[in-house]
Design a protein around this motif. Structure first.
Motif, PDB file in Angstrom:
ATOM      1  N   LEU A   1       0.900  -0.804   0.113  1.00 36.08           N
ATOM      2  CA  LEU A   1      -0.103   0.203   0.012  1.00 36.08           C
ATOM      3  C   LEU A   1       0.560   0.935   0.036  1.00 36.08           C
ATOM      4  CD1 LEU A   1      -2.254  -2.236   1.879  1.00 36.08           C
ATOM      5  CD2 LEU A   1      -3.267  -0.366   1.940  1.00 36.08           C
TER       6      LEU A   1
ATOM      7  N   PHE B   1      -2.910   4.043   9.630  1.00 31.25           N
ATOM      8  CA  PHE B   1      -1.411   3.424   9.732  1.00 31.25           C
ATOM      9  C   PHE B   1      -0.307   3.796   9.655  1.00 31.25           C
ATOM     10  CE2 PHE B   1       1.021  -0.658   8.222  1.00 31.25           C
ATOM     11  CZ  PHE B   1       1.099  -1.980  10.030  1.00 31.25           C
TER      12      PHE B   1
ATOM     13  N   SER C   1       2.674   2.839   8.710  1.00 28.94           N
ATOM     14  CA  SER C   1       3.503   3.216   6.335  1.00 28.94           C
ATOM     15  C   SER C   1       2.502   4.310   6.125  1.00 28.94           C
ATOM     16  CB  SER C   1       2.916   1.758   6.038  1.00 28.94           C
ATOM     17  OG  SER C   1       4.117   1.244   5.123  1.00 28.94           O
ATOM     18  N   ILE C   2       1.758   4.616   5.684  1.00 31.37           N
ATOM     19  CA  ILE C   2       0.553   4.997   5.131  1.00 31.37           C
ATOM     20  C   ILE C   2       1.235   6.619   5.147  1.00 31.37           C
ATOM     21  CG2 ILE C   2      -1.227   5.715   3.716  1.00 31.37           C
ATOM     22  CD1 ILE C   2      -0.305   2.994   3.571  1.00 31.37           C
TER      23      ILE C   2
ATOM     24  N   THR D   1      -9.026   5.132   6.083  1.00 33.88           N
ATOM     25  CA  THR D   1      -8.583   4.131   6.446  1.00 33.88           C
ATOM     26  C   THR D   1     -10.156   3.834   7.186  1.00 33.88           C
ATOM     27  OG1 THR D   1      -6.208   5.139   7.567  1.00 33.88           O
ATOM     28  CG2 THR D   1      -7.701   2.332   7.946  1.00 33.88           C
TER      29      THR D   1
ATOM     30  N   VAL E   1     -11.264   0.682   7.978  1.00 31.88           N
ATOM     31  CA  VAL E   1     -11.005   0.305   8.842  1.00 31.88           C
ATOM     32  C   VAL E   1     -10.137   0.235   9.637  1.00 31.88           C
ATOM     33  CG1 VAL E   1     -11.244  -2.053  10.544  1.00 31.88           C
ATOM     34  CG2 VAL E   1     -12.767  -1.706   8.433  1.00 31.88           C
TER      35      VAL E   1
ATOM     36  N   SER F   1      -6.301  -0.073  12.180  1.00 33.11           N
ATOM     37  CA  SER F   1      -6.121  -1.660  13.135  1.00 33.11           C
ATOM     38  C   SER F   1      -6.086  -1.521  14.600  1.00 33.11           C
ATOM     39  CB  SER F   1      -5.035  -1.721  12.099  1.00 33.11           C
ATOM     40  OG  SER F   1      -3.828  -0.754  12.316  1.00 33.11           O
TER      41      SER F   1
ATOM     42  N   ASP G   1      -8.132   3.420   2.598  1.00 35.95           N
ATOM     43  CA  ASP G   1      -6.863   2.561   2.499  1.00 35.95           C
ATOM     44  C   ASP G   1      -7.894   1.331   3.203  1.00 35.95           C
ATOM     45  OD1 ASP G   1      -5.584   0.435   4.149  1.00 35.95           O
ATOM     46  OD2 ASP G   1      -4.681   2.178   5.462  1.00 35.95           O
TER      47      ASP G   1
ATOM     48  N   ALA H   1      -7.185  -1.870   3.784  1.00 37.79           N
ATOM     49  CA  ALA H   1      -6.191  -2.838   3.910  1.00 37.79           C
ATOM     50  C   ALA H   1      -6.811  -3.973   5.099  1.00 37.79           C
ATOM     51  CB  ALA H   1      -4.737  -2.729   4.728  1.00 37.79           C
ATOM     52  N   GLN H   2      -7.727  -2.880   5.869  1.00 38.52           N
ATOM     53  CA  GLN H   2      -8.151  -4.015   7.010  1.00 38.52           C
ATOM     54  C   GLN H   2      -9.698  -4.187   6.653  1.00 38.52           C
ATOM     55  OE1 GLN H   2      -7.382  -5.397   9.685  1.00 38.52           O
ATOM     56  NE2 GLN H   2      -4.929  -4.700  10.240  1.00 38.52           N
TER      57      GLN H   2
ATOM     58  N   LYS I   1      -3.969  -9.775   3.821  1.00 38.21           N
ATOM     59  CA  LYS I   1      -5.468 -10.518   5.291  1.00 38.21           C
ATOM     60  C   LYS I   1      -6.377 -11.087   5.023  1.00 38.21           C
ATOM     61  CE  LYS I   1      -3.103  -5.693   6.826  1.00 38.21           C
ATOM     62  NZ  LYS I   1      -2.260  -6.175   7.692  1.00 38.21           N
TER      63      LYS I   1
HETATM   64  C1  LIG Z   1      -4.822   0.096   7.994  1.00 39.38           C
HETATM   65  C2  LIG Z   1      -3.213  -1.094   7.628  1.00 39.38           C
HETATM   66  N1  LIG Z   1      -2.949  -0.022   6.310  1.00 39.38           N
HETATM   67  C3  LIG Z   1      -1.666  -0.338   5.549  1.00 39.38           C
HETATM   68  C4  LIG Z   1      -1.461  -1.671   5.811  1.00 39.38           C
HETATM   69  C5  LIG Z   1       0.190  -1.465   5.436  1.00 39.38           C
HETATM   70  O1  LIG Z   1       0.588  -1.718   4.708  1.00 39.38           O
HETATM   71  P1  LIG Z   1       2.139  -1.525   3.516  1.00 39.38           P
HETATM   72  O2  LIG Z   1       1.500  -2.722   2.925  1.00 39.38           O
HETATM   73  O3  LIG Z   1       2.570  -0.460   3.347  1.00 39.38           O
HETATM   74  O4  LIG Z   1       3.095  -2.409   4.449  1.00 39.38           O
HETATM   75  C6  LIG Z   1      -2.134  -2.559   7.365  1.00 39.38           C
HETATM   76  C7  LIG Z   1      -0.746  -3.055   7.974  1.00 39.38           C
HETATM   77  O5  LIG Z   1      -1.638  -3.679   8.910  1.00 39.38           O
HETATM   78  C8  LIG Z   1      -3.233  -1.523   7.795  1.00 39.38           C
HETATM   79  O6  LIG Z   1      -3.560  -1.595   8.774  1.00 39.38           O
END
Ligand SMILES: Cc1ncc(COP(=O)(O)O)c(C=O)c1O
Length: 368
Positions: free
Chosen positions: A79, A106, A108-109, A152, A154, A156, A181, A183-184, A207
């Motif tokens: 992501l 999250f 990372s984003i 986001t 959901v 995390s 996002d 992801a969840q 996931k």
């Molecule tokens: C809400 C959310 N976004 C993104 C990610 C992961 O992002 P990336 O693919 O950049 O590692 C996670 C991973 O747990 C997440 O929970």
């Protein structure tokens, strides 16, 4: 030994970690062998023809799951790498350089967005303490200087589901681009991208889809595509990757302009099979099972221990629990019962999926 429940793998023990890494399908290796290894090993015909067909199948299954079209979907490795490409593809007006996000997104984003600061963007965070399911927050925070909002679906750490449709509608009405996002949520909550009308959506298959790491994706709304000029490109971002004119780069007409150089294939071979299984079972059925098993847990928990929302449309697939002083003792009992879960800052996270059943949850709640 493992056995199969509803087509998904049941492990020894009680697996509740689909918010982290979903379990693979029992036929995952076979499907990947067929789509990836066999064409390579036999070398029959054009190997890339087979491999690109595999990626095409992944995009087609995802388009079905998300009620969209294949041309809006571009494979990505994660992501955050997709978000990095998005941020450098935009040319936001000088008076709309603020990116709005939440401290509960999250990290990372946020890290990827942070890199946009060198292009003149500023990040504005909604406080971790704010209730991001409350539209009042979004109405007050989407000020005139905001050009892009991260949503986001959901979150995390707290298991909260956000009202994406309302947020993207509000963003659009204020000329703010939206980036969602999922992801969840992808694979556990129904998602209708045709309805949301976000500008960008990022997600992955590691996931709830149980498709392993490396098969992430970027979705771009059709009218948005031609306005995006990604800076990170390769021959697969070209309108005709096989043109091979070194002096002539043209962006692909569809979302594939966000692709890049020679793509990975294996993760998409695994994930295509998993997304197909999710489509076959039906995400509504998967969610229904998740709600029933989650309710079984909720009923066994004192209300003050439930950190994730109780209301169905405000929660994702994960329950977050904190038993206060009893937390360590409860966790020890769960570990002894061979329950697979994890713990984050707000509490332990339990994610019932298709591999779980009422008997497992019945045994688990005795640990409370
Ligand atoms: C809400 C959310 N976004 C993104 C990610 C992961 O992002 P990336 O693919 O950049 O590692 C996670 C991973 O747990 C997440 O929970």
């Amino acid at each position: 030994m493992s056995e199969t429940v509803n087509g998904l793998t049941e492990r020894q023990g009680i697996y509740l970690l689909s918010h982290s890494v979903g379990l693979p399908l029992p036929n995952a290796e076979r499907a990947a062998a067929k789509a990836f290894w066999t064409p390579w090993e036999t070398g029959n015909g054009d190997i890339w023809q087979h491999w690109l067909g595999t990626i095409e199948a992944f995009r087609a299954e995802l388009a079905l799951l998300l009620n969209s079209n294949i041309g809006n979907i571009c494979p990505q490795s994660s992501l955050s790498s997709a978000v990095g490409k998005v941020i450098y593809s935009l040319d936001l007006a000088a008076d709309k350089k603020v990116i709005l996000l939440s401290e509960e997104d999250f990290p990372s984003i946020a890290f990827a967005l942070q890199k946009g600061v060198s292009s003149g963007y500023t990040l504005k965070f909604i406080d971790a303490g704010a209730d991001t399911s409350d539209m009042t927050i979004w109405r007050s925070q989407m000020t005139e200087d905001v050009g892009l909002v991260l949503v986001t679906h959901v979150q995390s750490n707290n298991g909260r589901q956000l009202p994406v449709q309302q947020i993207t509608d509000l963003a659009r009405s204020r000329q703010i681009l939206s980036l969602v996002d999922v992801a969840q949520s992808v694979g556990i909550l129904p998602i209708n991208l045709a309805q949301w009308q976000a500008d960008f959506v990022v997600g992955s298959c590691v996931k709830w889809i149980g498709g392993g790491p490396g098969a992430a994706f970027l979705w771009v709304d059709s009218p948005m595509i031609e306005h995006c000029q990604p800076q990170s490109v390769g021959w697969f971002s070209h309108q005709d990757p096989f043109e091979f004119d070194i002096h002539h780069f043209r962006y692909a007409d569809d979302a594939l302009r966000f692709w890049g150089g020679t793509p990975t294939v294996y993760p998409f071979a695994v994930a295509a099979n998993s997304v197909q299984a999710i489509n076959a079972i039906g995400v509504n059925n998967i969610r229904q099972n998740n709600l029933e098993l989650s309710d079984q847990i909720i009923q066994a928990v004192p209300s003050e221990a439930l950190i994730s929302p109780v209301q169905e449309d405000l929660r994702g697939g994960t329950l977050v629990l904190d038993f206060g002083r009893r937390q360590d003792a409860v966790m020890r009992r769960l570990i002894n019962l061979n329950v697979h879960f994890d713990c984050r800052v707000k509490g332990m996270r339990l994610s019932p999926h298709t591999c779980n059943n009422e008997d497992q949850i019945g045994a688990l709640i005795k640990c409370f």
